[in-house]
Design a protein around this motif. Sequence first.
Motif, PDB file in Angstrom:
ATOM      1  N   MET A   1     -53.132 -26.464  10.973  1.00  0.00           N
ATOM      2  CA  MET A   1     -52.766 -24.993  11.173  1.00  0.00           C
ATOM      3  C   MET A   1     -52.149 -24.701   9.695  1.00  0.00           C
ATOM      4  SD  MET A   1     -50.771 -23.046  13.911  1.00  0.00           S
ATOM      5  CE  MET A   1     -50.238 -21.417  13.774  1.00  0.00           C
ATOM      6  N   THR A   2     -52.706 -23.736   9.044  1.00  0.00           N
ATOM      7  CA  THR A   2     -51.959 -23.182   7.959  1.00  0.00           C
ATOM      8  C   THR A   2     -51.064 -22.222   8.084  1.00  0.00           C
ATOM      9  OG1 THR A   2     -53.682 -21.566   7.448  1.00  0.00           O
ATOM     10  CG2 THR A   2     -54.386 -23.766   6.763  1.00  0.00           C
ATOM     11  N   SER A   3     -50.160 -21.992   7.029  1.00  0.00           N
ATOM     12  CA  SER A   3     -49.098 -21.088   7.012  1.00  0.00           C
ATOM     13  C   SER A   3     -49.146 -19.955   6.108  1.00  0.00           C
ATOM     14  CB  SER A   3     -47.585 -21.813   7.311  1.00  0.00           C
ATOM     15  OG  SER A   3     -46.756 -20.854   7.279  1.00  0.00           O
ATOM     16  N   ILE A   4     -49.390 -18.897   6.108  1.00  0.00           N
ATOM     17  CA  ILE A   4     -49.327 -17.830   5.152  1.00  0.00           C
ATOM     18  C   ILE A   4     -48.030 -16.988   5.104  1.00  0.00           C
ATOM     19  CG2 ILE A   4     -50.440 -15.826   4.332  1.00  0.00           C
ATOM     20  CD1 ILE A   4     -53.008 -16.885   5.455  1.00  0.00           C
ATOM     21  N   THR A   5     -47.296 -17.020   4.037  1.00  0.00           N
ATOM     22  CA  THR A   5     -46.188 -16.455   3.853  1.00  0.00           C
ATOM     23  C   THR A   5     -46.057 -15.515   2.656  1.00  0.00           C
ATOM     24  OG1 THR A   5     -45.342 -18.277   2.704  1.00  0.00           O
ATOM     25  CG2 THR A   5     -44.731 -18.279   5.059  1.00  0.00           C
ATOM     26  N   LEU A   6     -45.384 -14.575   2.603  1.00  0.00           N
ATOM     27  CA  LEU A   6     -45.068 -13.919   1.488  1.00  0.00           C
ATOM     28  C   LEU A   6     -43.599 -13.938   1.009  1.00  0.00           C
ATOM     29  CD1 LEU A   6     -46.538 -11.130   3.435  1.00  0.00           C
ATOM     30  CD2 LEU A   6     -47.114 -10.929   0.865  1.00  0.00           C
ATOM     31  N   VAL A   7     -43.472 -14.515  -0.150  1.00  0.00           N
ATOM     32  CA  VAL A   7     -42.267 -14.937  -0.886  1.00  0.00           C
ATOM     33  C   VAL A   7     -41.918 -14.460  -2.003  1.00  0.00           C
ATOM     34  CG1 VAL A   7     -42.334 -17.178   0.360  1.00  0.00           C
ATOM     35  CG2 VAL A   7     -43.179 -17.109  -1.771  1.00  0.00           C
ATOM     36  N   PRO A   8     -40.588 -14.476  -2.506  1.00  0.00           N
ATOM     37  CA  PRO A   8     -40.252 -13.958  -4.076  1.00  0.00           C
ATOM     38  C   PRO A   8     -40.883 -15.024  -4.722  1.00  0.00           C
ATOM     39  CG  PRO A   8     -38.284 -13.766  -2.585  1.00  0.00           C
ATOM     40  CD  PRO A   8     -39.381 -14.584  -1.652  1.00  0.00           C
ATOM     41  N   PRO A   9     -41.186 -14.487  -6.077  1.00  0.00           N
ATOM     42  CA  PRO A   9     -41.665 -15.346  -6.989  1.00  0.00           C
ATOM     43  C   PRO A   9     -40.920 -16.592  -7.163  1.00  0.00           C
ATOM     44  CG  PRO A   9     -42.126 -13.306  -7.979  1.00  0.00           C
ATOM     45  CD  PRO A   9     -41.252 -12.961  -6.581  1.00  0.00           C
ATOM     46  N   THR A  10     -41.560 -17.698  -7.360  1.00  0.00           N
ATOM     47  CA  THR A  10     -40.831 -19.112  -7.594  1.00  0.00           C
ATOM     48  C   THR A  10     -41.282 -19.998  -8.646  1.00  0.00           C
ATOM     49  OG1 THR A  10     -39.760 -21.086  -6.559  1.00  0.00           O
ATOM     50  CG2 THR A  10     -41.809 -19.888  -5.569  1.00  0.00           C
ATOM     51  N   ALA A  11     -40.461 -20.514  -9.347  1.00  0.00           N
ATOM     52  CA  ALA A  11     -40.947 -21.482 -10.597  1.00  0.00           C
ATOM     53  C   ALA A  11     -41.692 -22.609  -9.869  1.00  0.00           C
ATOM     54  CB  ALA A  11     -40.051 -21.881 -11.479  1.00  0.00           C
ATOM     55  N   GLY A  12     -41.454 -23.003  -8.683  1.00  0.00           N
ATOM     56  CA  GLY A  12     -41.985 -24.248  -7.832  1.00  0.00           C
ATOM     57  C   GLY A  12     -43.401 -24.077  -7.674  1.00  0.00           C
ATOM     58  N   LEU A  13     -44.104 -22.969  -7.864  1.00  0.00           N
ATOM     59  CA  LEU A  13     -45.577 -22.706  -7.717  1.00  0.00           C
ATOM     60  C   LEU A  13     -46.385 -22.681  -9.132  1.00  0.00           C
ATOM     61  CD1 LEU A  13     -45.489 -20.188  -4.796  1.00  0.00           C
ATOM     62  CD2 LEU A  13     -46.156 -22.702  -4.896  1.00  0.00           C
ATOM     63  N   HIS A  14     -45.842 -23.236 -10.166  1.00  0.00           N
ATOM     64  CA  HIS A  14     -46.273 -23.020 -11.613  1.00  0.00           C
ATOM     65  C   HIS A  14     -47.683 -23.638 -11.354  1.00  0.00           C
ATOM     66  CE1 HIS A  14     -46.359 -24.180 -15.979  1.00  0.00           C
ATOM     67  NE2 HIS A  14     -46.642 -22.863 -15.817  1.00  0.00           N
ATOM     68  N   ASP A  15     -47.984 -24.870 -10.951  1.00  0.00           N
ATOM     69  CA  ASP A  15     -49.204 -25.412 -11.032  1.00  0.00           C
ATOM     70  C   ASP A  15     -50.210 -24.701 -10.415  1.00  0.00           C
ATOM     71  OD1 ASP A  15     -48.340 -27.470 -12.790  1.00  0.00           O
ATOM     72  OD2 ASP A  15     -48.053 -28.789 -11.048  1.00  0.00           O
ATOM     73  N   SER A  16     -49.929 -24.069  -9.153  1.00  0.00           N
ATOM     74  CA  SER A  16     -50.739 -23.228  -8.393  1.00  0.00           C
ATOM     75  C   SER A  16     -51.068 -22.050  -8.842  1.00  0.00           C
ATOM     76  CB  SER A  16     -50.214 -23.322  -6.938  1.00  0.00           C
ATOM     77  OG  SER A  16     -50.992 -22.594  -5.926  1.00  0.00           O
ATOM     78  N   TRP A  17     -50.205 -21.592  -9.582  1.00  0.00           N
ATOM     79  CA  TRP A  17     -50.229 -20.256 -10.265  1.00  0.00           C
ATOM     80  C   TRP A  17     -51.239 -20.297 -11.418  1.00  0.00           C
ATOM     81  CZ3 TRP A  17     -50.051 -17.448 -14.805  1.00  0.00           C
ATOM     82  CH2 TRP A  17     -49.942 -16.188 -14.496  1.00  0.00           C
ATOM     83  N   LEU A  18     -51.126 -21.472 -12.228  1.00  0.00           N
ATOM     84  CA  LEU A  18     -52.070 -21.727 -13.322  1.00  0.00           C
ATOM     85  C   LEU A  18     -53.366 -21.951 -12.777  1.00  0.00           C
ATOM     86  CD1 LEU A  18     -50.016 -24.018 -15.441  1.00  0.00           C
ATOM     87  CD2 LEU A  18     -50.276 -21.738 -15.874  1.00  0.00           C
ATOM     88  N   ALA A  19     -53.643 -22.530 -11.555  1.00  0.00           N
ATOM     89  CA  ALA A  19     -54.950 -22.811 -11.038  1.00  0.00           C
ATOM     90  C   ALA A  19     -55.842 -21.394 -10.505  1.00  0.00           C
ATOM     91  CB  ALA A  19     -55.006 -23.562  -9.786  1.00  0.00           C
ATOM     92  N   SER A  20     -54.777 -20.562 -10.084  1.00  0.00           N
ATOM     93  CA  SER A  20     -55.117 -19.007  -9.773  1.00  0.00           C
ATOM     94  C   SER A  20     -55.659 -18.296 -11.314  1.00  0.00           C
ATOM     95  CB  SER A  20     -54.127 -18.434  -9.195  1.00  0.00           C
ATOM     96  OG  SER A  20     -54.338 -17.039  -8.987  1.00  0.00           O
ATOM     97  N   TRP A  21     -54.759 -18.577 -12.242  1.00  0.00           N
ATOM     98  CA  TRP A  21     -55.030 -18.022 -13.508  1.00  0.00           C
ATOM     99  C   TRP A  21     -56.432 -18.424 -14.040  1.00  0.00           C
ATOM    100  CZ3 TRP A  21     -51.481 -18.780 -18.459  1.00  0.00           C
ATOM    101  CH2 TRP A  21     -52.014 -18.321 -19.419  1.00  0.00           C
ATOM    102  N   ASP A  22     -56.923 -19.701 -13.732  1.00  0.00           N
ATOM    103  CA  ASP A  22     -58.294 -20.174 -14.288  1.00  0.00           C
ATOM    104  C   ASP A  22     -59.229 -19.611 -13.429  1.00  0.00           C
ATOM    105  OD1 ASP A  22     -56.879 -21.701 -15.983  1.00  0.00           O
ATOM    106  OD2 ASP A  22     -56.872 -23.685 -14.582  1.00  0.00           O
ATOM    107  N   GLU A  23     -59.080 -19.331 -12.149  1.00  0.00           N
ATOM    108  CA  GLU A  23     -59.848 -18.841 -11.036  1.00  0.00           C
ATOM    109  C   GLU A  23     -60.237 -17.055 -11.604  1.00  0.00           C
ATOM    110  OE1 GLU A  23     -59.622 -18.741  -6.882  1.00  0.00           O
ATOM    111  OE2 GLU A  23     -58.927 -20.552  -6.926  1.00  0.00           O
ATOM    112  N   TRP A  24     -59.272 -16.743 -11.963  1.00  0.00           N
ATOM    113  CA  TRP A  24     -59.268 -15.269 -12.232  1.00  0.00           C
ATOM    114  C   TRP A  24     -60.162 -14.863 -13.862  1.00  0.00           C
ATOM    115  CZ3 TRP A  24     -57.877 -10.221 -10.634  1.00  0.00           C
ATOM    116  CH2 TRP A  24     -57.239 -10.208  -9.423  1.00  0.00           C
ATOM    117  N   GLY A  25     -59.845 -16.148 -14.616  1.00  0.00           N
ATOM    118  CA  GLY A  25     -60.588 -16.013 -15.967  1.00  0.00           C
ATOM    119  C   GLY A  25     -59.716 -15.218 -16.862  1.00  0.00           C
TER     120      GLY A  25
END
Length: 188
Positions: A1-25
């Motif tokens: 079961m997955t958990s979707i949350t809305l959170v303030p920005p956090t530096a701990g998501l750096h790698d995941s954010w970069l992966a998103s950047w790659d997807e957006w192009g």
Amino acid sequence: MTSITLVPPTAGLHDSWLASWDEWGTLDQDGASAFLAEKLGLDLRKPEDFAEWVRVLVDMGRPGATPPEGMAPQSTLWVVEDGEYLGAVGLRHVLSNEYLAEAGGHIGYGIRPSARRRGLATLALQASLQQARDLGLDRVLVTCRDSNTGSVRTIEGAGGVLEEVRPVERYPASFGLTEPMRRYWIEL
């Protein structure tokens, strides 16, 4: 079961954010305010610069905060699922410049391409509308490109009332718009 949350920005998501950047192009991910990093001379690939950008985003949402020049006070939330960054939503507390008043609006959101069509934009928009109510706003302006049928459905589903579809020619060239913009108001 997955958990979707809305959170303030956090530096701990750096790698995941970069992966998103790659997807957006592109660095310009809707709702993420990534352009602010460029404005501040930060390279979001560097963990220390990413952490500084996150700090600025969080600070901009604090009561009485003074945002960087040319920016409005803004509350940002990230859509996260099981520790993975999926998107962002930003609520500008005021329409403090011509761009926001005419084309940007109060709320901007974006979901990374691999996470779309799951209702996440609706979740993000609803959370931002609640933040707007908490700030005492009576109504908010939400805009999208005329061709963005997903955003049209999301905004209209949240009660958005179309004010008009503005042709590109009605905007200053400095806005850099390439297609008509739909302007919606949502009463709170």
